[in-house]
Design a protein around this motif. Structure first.
Motif, short mmCIF file in Angstrom:
data_model
loop_
_atom_site.label_atom_id
_atom_site.label_comp_id
_atom_site.label_asym_id
_atom_site.label_seq_id
_atom_site.Cartn_x
_atom_site.Cartn_y
_atom_site.Cartn_z
N ASN A 163 0.86 -1.17 0.00
CA ASN A 163 0.00 0.00 0.00
C ASN A 163 0.91 1.23 0.00
O ASN A 163 1.85 1.29 0.76
N GLY A 164 0.60 2.20 -0.83
CA GLY A 164 1.42 3.39 -0.92
C GLY A 164 1.42 4.23 0.34
O GLY A 164 2.29 5.07 0.53
N ASN A 165 0.48 4.06 1.22
CA ASN A 165 0.37 4.86 2.43
C ASN A 165 0.82 4.01 3.62
O ASN A 165 0.29 2.95 3.87
N ASP A 166 1.82 4.48 4.36
CA ASP A 166 2.34 3.73 5.51
C ASP A 166 1.48 3.90 6.75
O ASP A 166 1.71 3.25 7.76
N GLU A 167 0.49 4.76 6.69
CA GLU A 167 -0.34 5.07 7.85
C GLU A 167 -1.51 4.10 7.97
O GLU A 167 -2.22 3.84 7.00
N GLU A 168 -1.70 3.56 9.17
CA GLU A 168 -2.86 2.70 9.41
C GLU A 168 -4.10 3.57 9.52
O GLU A 168 -4.04 4.72 9.96
N CYS A 169 -5.23 3.04 9.11
CA CYS A 169 -6.49 3.78 9.23
C CYS A 169 -6.76 4.11 10.69
O CYS A 169 -6.33 3.39 11.60
N SER A 170 -7.46 5.18 10.92
CA SER A 170 -7.76 5.60 12.29
C SER A 170 -8.72 4.62 12.96
O SER A 170 -9.39 3.82 12.29
#
Length: 106
Positions: free
Chosen positions: A28-35
């Protein structure tokens, strides 16, 4: 962050549902986990909503794809609480024994 994506190998025609699919792990291009709010809304609002809307009863996998697409495409109610492309939380990963028929018990 890694995320599960569902890829269908067969084309669905008219009202025929294709349940043949395979789970793949993709980067996934985003390293941030969903809130936490995003995960809760995904699991306790979006999935049950889509499971109950279709007269022909969609599968939990199809409901998962619809909800995940809402996040990634920044559309629908999840767009208000989720970052597009965020990584799945544990609530967003549905056990294989779950179905739309027993979504409230999973």
């Amino acid at each position: 962050m890694f995320r599960r994506e569902k890829l269908h190998f067969f084309t669905c025609v008219a009202s025929i549902l294709c349940n043949s699919a395979v789970w793949l792990v993709v980067v996934n291009g985003n390293d941030e986990e969903c809130s936490e709010t995003c995960g809760n809304d995904f699991r306790f609002r979006c999935l049950p909503y889509h499971c109950e809307q279709d007269d022909d009863k969609i599968s939990i996998d199809e409901a998962w794809i619809i909800c995940r697409d809402e996040i990634d495409d920044a559309l629908g109610p999840l767009a208000e609480v989720c970052t597009p492309g965020c990584g799945d939380t544990s609530l967003m990963t549905i056990p294989f024994e779950c179905s739309c028929d027993n979504i409230d018990q999973c």
